[in-house]
Write an enzyme that holds these catalytic residues in place. Structure first.
Site, short mmCIF file in Angstrom:
data_model
loop_
_atom_site.label_atom_id
_atom_site.label_comp_id
_atom_site.label_asym_id
_atom_site.label_seq_id
_atom_site.Cartn_x
_atom_site.Cartn_y
_atom_site.Cartn_z
N VAL A 194 1.32 -1.21 0.16
CA VAL A 194 -0.03 0.27 -0.09
C VAL A 194 0.82 0.80 0.20
O VAL A 194 1.60 1.64 1.03
CB VAL A 194 -0.81 -0.21 1.34
CG1 VAL A 194 -1.67 1.39 1.15
CG2 VAL A 194 -2.12 -0.94 1.39
N CYS A 195 0.50 2.18 -0.95
CA CYS A 195 1.52 3.06 -0.45
C CYS A 195 2.77 3.36 -0.65
O CYS A 195 3.10 2.43 -1.73
CB CYS A 195 0.74 3.91 0.31
SG CYS A 195 1.59 6.18 -0.19
N GLN A 196 3.20 3.57 -0.18
CA GLN A 196 4.60 3.96 0.12
C GLN A 196 5.49 1.98 0.05
O GLN A 196 6.22 1.14 -0.37
CB GLN A 196 6.18 4.15 0.86
CG GLN A 196 7.69 4.04 0.54
CD GLN A 196 7.81 4.75 2.31
OE1 GLN A 196 7.69 5.28 3.21
NE2 GLN A 196 8.92 5.24 1.23
#
Length: 384
Positions: free
Chosen positions: A138-140
């Site tokens: 998720v995301c980074q």
């Protein structure tokens, strides 16, 4: 006269909100039952208690960003990606990066991806008896998962990326524009550990009116003021508790290891090396063509932090033949906690994962003892 009535109504809402706050509302987060199955420095690997008698054989490891905290994926029971995946039959783990201290300033991307992540994956393989697992980044944390899948494809059965940046060469997001002109070396050399509050202030300034003023005004606007109505009081309390959970998460920003921050900002945001297959961590070049496992790339259409142009190129950059992109009409945070998250996002991810979460000839059971990578920089403590 009408103006005075409106003012009095606003005052009543403010007073009611203050009364609820003074009543010490319970706004616990991350309440889905779990146990810590592995520790290493500040990092913990959590294993959630299965919600079905026989989960799908291939376990799922969720990896979140270093900014803010993992529990946005388990904010409250009715807004929990974790709980929903458990109910849909999956065996779920998550990495809690913890709160790095000054001792961690020299940790690198290699330590996070080839150290903490790899050791967590090996622990899950050991517990589950599976050679391969599903990575849900998720995301980074999705960017980390992409890096990991490229460097360790033999351990990854499925790769799911959620609002994940891989192409940082875009001017359609203010964050990317700022990052390109940031004097990263000066920041890291000055702070050592990059303060979480410093990072969080940058995110708030992406939309200051909405994130620092309008949301608070809007919160009190949602409160009803009939103090004699029990249903109204319960409604007010629930609204405020939901708001406070989000506030807790937004301002729960751990400091970041300076050397990790330095490489991520310079190699990704400023040089865009990842999508060019030129990024190196731990002496190994990351080649996205090494990613051959099934890939699901999930994008938020109105994402103000990770523009669609930063996420979409992943599909064409990998060698996977079984790959799909899903785009949902929501924002970066809404995809985790918004109404569509429980009704559409999680069910669609589960629908894609289910037929790919069984053992087969290249993902069978192993019995061997797994040797974990040791980081020579510091001593490790683990639960085995």
């Amino acid at each position: 006269m009408n103006g005075l009535c409106i003012m009095q109504n606003d005052i009543n809402k403010f007073v009611k909100g203050t009364e609820i706050l003074l009543d010490n509302p319970d706004f616990s987060v991350g309440t889905t039952p779990s146990e810590i199955v592995y520790r290493e420095d500040r990092m913990k690997l959590l294993h959630y208690i299965p919600a079905v008698q026989k989960p799908y054989p291939v376990p799922v490891l969720i990896t979140y960003a270093l900014v803010n905290r993992y529990y946005i994926l388990d904010l409250q029971p009715d807004k929990s990606v974790v709980k929903k995946l458990l109910e849909l039959g999956f065996d779920v783990y998550i990495i809690d990066w913890g709160y790095p201290t000054g001792m961690d300033r020299y940790l690198t991307l290699d330590d996070y991806v080839n150290g903490y992540m790899n050791n967590s994956v090996d622990k899950i393989r050991e517990i589950s008896g599976m050679d391969k697992i599903t990575l849900l980044g998720v995301c980074q944390g999705g960017t980390f998962s992409v890096m990991y899948a490229s460097l360790h494809p033999e351990k990854v059965k499925n790769l799911v990326t959620l609002v994940t940046p891989v192409n940082f060469e875009t001017d359609k997001c203010l964050l990317n524009t700022w990052a390109k002109n940031m004097e990263v070396d000066k920041i890291v050399d000055y702070y050592g550990m990059v303060p979480g509050d410093f990072l969080n202030s940058g995110f708030l300034l992406l939309d200051p009116v909405k994130l620092m003023i309008a949301k608070y005004v809007g919160m009190f606007d949602q409160l009803d003021c009939n103090s004699n109505d029990m249903d109204c009081s319960i409604h007010n309390k629930e609204k405020l508790e939901n708001f406070l959970r989000m506030e807790k998460w937004i301002f729960d920003s751990p400091d970041q290891a300076g050397e990790t921050y330095r490489q991520f900002m310079k190699d990704c945001y400023q040089k865009n090396l990842l999508i060019k297959n030129e990024m190196v961590i731990g002496g190994k070049r990351i080649n996205l063509k090494n990613i051959t496992m099934p890939l699901l790339n999930v994008i938020a259409e109105y994402d103000h932090l990770v523009h669609n142009d930063a996420s979409k190129p992943l599909i064409d950059a990998v060698s996977s033949t079984d790959k799909e992109t899903l785009v949902f009409p929501t924002g970066h945070i809404g995809i985790f906690v918004g109404g569509k998250s429980q009704k559409e996002v999680c069910p669609r991810i589960a629908e894609w994962l289910k037929p790919r979460s069984y053992t087969n000839s290249d993902g069978g059971v192993h019995k061997k003892k797994i040797k974990r990578k040791k980081n020579n920089r510091k001593s490790k403590q683990s639960i085995t």
